[in-house]
Design an enzyme around this catalytic site. Sequence first.
Site, PDB file in Angstrom:
ATOM      1  N   GLY A  96       0.854  -0.726   0.300  1.00 53.55           N
ATOM      2  CA  GLY A  96       0.297   0.021  -0.402  1.00 53.55           C
ATOM      3  C   GLY A  96       0.805   1.589   0.185  1.00 53.55           C
ATOM      4  O   GLY A  96       0.444   1.978   0.059  1.00 53.55           O
TER       5      GLY A  96
ATOM      6  N   GLU B 252      10.761   9.720 -29.367  1.00 53.60           N
ATOM      7  CA  GLU B 252      11.395   8.620 -30.180  1.00 53.60           C
ATOM      8  C   GLU B 252      11.252   7.443 -30.512  1.00 53.60           C
ATOM      9  O   GLU B 252      12.625   6.362 -31.332  1.00 53.60           O
ATOM     10  CB  GLU B 252      12.792   8.694 -29.525  1.00 53.60           C
TER      11      GLU B 252
END
Length: 672
Positions: free
Chosen positions: A406, A429
């Site tokens: 968590g 790219e």
Amino acid sequence: MAPDLNAQTAIDLQEARDKVSFDLQTVRDYLFAGRHNWESFERIESILRKEPVFDKSSRDFIGRVEAYKRALAITKRLTELQRSHRWTSEQTTQATLILSETLPITLHDLAFAPVFLGQGSTDLVDEYWELVANKGIQGCYLQTELGHGTNVARLETTATYLPDTKEFELHSPTLTSTKWWIGALGKTATHGVVQAKLILPGGKDVGPHLFLVQLRSLEDHSLCPGIIAGDIGPKAGGGSAALDNGFARFDHIKIPRKNMFSKFAMVTEDGRYIKPQNQKHSFGGMLYIRASMVTAAGWTLARGITIAIRYTTVRRQGEPDHRGLERQVIKYPSTYYRLLPILSRSYVFIGLGRQTTKFFSTLTERIEQGDLGYLGEIHAMLCGLKVLVSTETINGLESARRALGGHGYSMFAGIGRLYADYLPAATYEGDNFVLDGQVVRAALKSYNLFASTPDRPLGLHSNYLRLLRAGQFSRPVISTMVWQDHAAIIYLLEWRAALAVESAAQNSDHPDAGINQRLSKAITEAFVATQVGAMVSDLNQLAQNEASALGDLYLLYLLTATEEALVDLFAFGLLQRGPDRTDPTRDLRAAINTVCLRLLPNAVGFTDAFSFPDCSLDSALGVSNGRVYEELWKRAQLEPLNLINTTPGYEESLKPMLEEGRRIASAAKSRL
């Protein structure tokens, strides 16, 4: 008495360090490619640590405007330090790595400046290079448009040559021709390298070319006439908040003829087009960025895995032992099986980045000499590497974050920010799915040439095809011992690539939908495996303990790559079920577990070798002293909501809702 879990975290991390079997300094020097690089890193880090402007304590609590202003302040101070300490470009890169900040100036260094050196004419470089190098102007690279990205040939922005005035007229003819996603364009850049269709007198379109355009005034930074530009807005997950990705439109703006990047192609004064000797000359800048992405991926992954391994070492969950201590999370198979392969990839990618840089340097030298024969090979290699490292880094960061439980969802953990900032690497790219196709096209071209002339020399990226020479190489024989032998696994992965390419060529008339992705991965993983083999060979320069530990790390990389290739290995008959119908993958998976258990005591040591200072890592869960709960508590107190005594919105929203709810409840109760 129950143990003090908070105090235990520091004890656990120190005990993990005490169990490391190798000399940390030796592995650190290996990782940094020499003691001199490490010492340079340490000197630079000591300088940066003293600078208040680099403090990250408020970074998680500010909005985009504040984040952008902070990034400019960091850029200004970093540039000042670079000048005062006379840092080389490599040392400046080290400083940027230590800071780990998303800065608008990155695009100037990574995309704008290299284009000048790689494609600018002598006159253009002479006029602008001192300004570029000393950041007297700030640059960006304008390629992507609202309607087109990877498909450069279909870009719509035009640059029409006007012979009467010896100028180019740049224009955005449609909404979809608007330049979009351009880093540093939103507010920062004064100049841009613009990719636009070159239109000759008479209307002939000769395709995309590069042009230098001044975007903003050097007096007051206002936009130049005829240009509309701005920021495109927040990105997914809040990523790269400090980076002003921008848009731009051009309304018939004029630039001088000399502002065309004309090292390889040009337009004469009277409008004649002189085409380049080879269209591939323009690949250089793009290849440079892709080459640098390999190293960047390795260090980004290193940050995420450092946080994850440190935290899961001090985090305890499960049934208590005789001391009342629960089990360390990293000792659960489901945890170390996820994390240790990520650690191995970070080491491989960092080493691979150094090798890729050497390949690119060799390519640059050969291009300068007019030799373009090596270019196609390097282009295919870098396409595949860009896909592989970006995909593995994205997946690895998310796996590392989830291993934190968590707390991993907290911004204070640090991995969520890394993930959000790195995620677009799968697209910029060159979109990964598109680049896969380029890898495959190059591979099939190599195969067809090989099939017609089997004795022809093979390139570094296509050397696996040698295995298809009739009668010269035997298929690997799989036994338990194979999974402990680096060379045998590399040979297996090369066979997988060779047979995959052969199959694709034989079925090219009827390809399946996923062939490009599978084949590109097989080819690239074979190449990377051979490079890992070279890394393993170089380990003989180290002492036994260090060589053994790093050898196991590289072995784990090869084993997990093989596990991911099991479908191909079965499909091409490289792995088969035995006559007794036993599971042929069991020995492989048992070997992975065995290597993980050998690596586990050294995991924290391997991450310490990355040498990230706490101020750089900026993670409550990855602090070097292990006191993760204290750090989480301290950071939570800085939350702006906790610095005010009242509840914002209480009077106008929360209070009337609560009062109405109580009134309804009271009325309902009175009716009973």
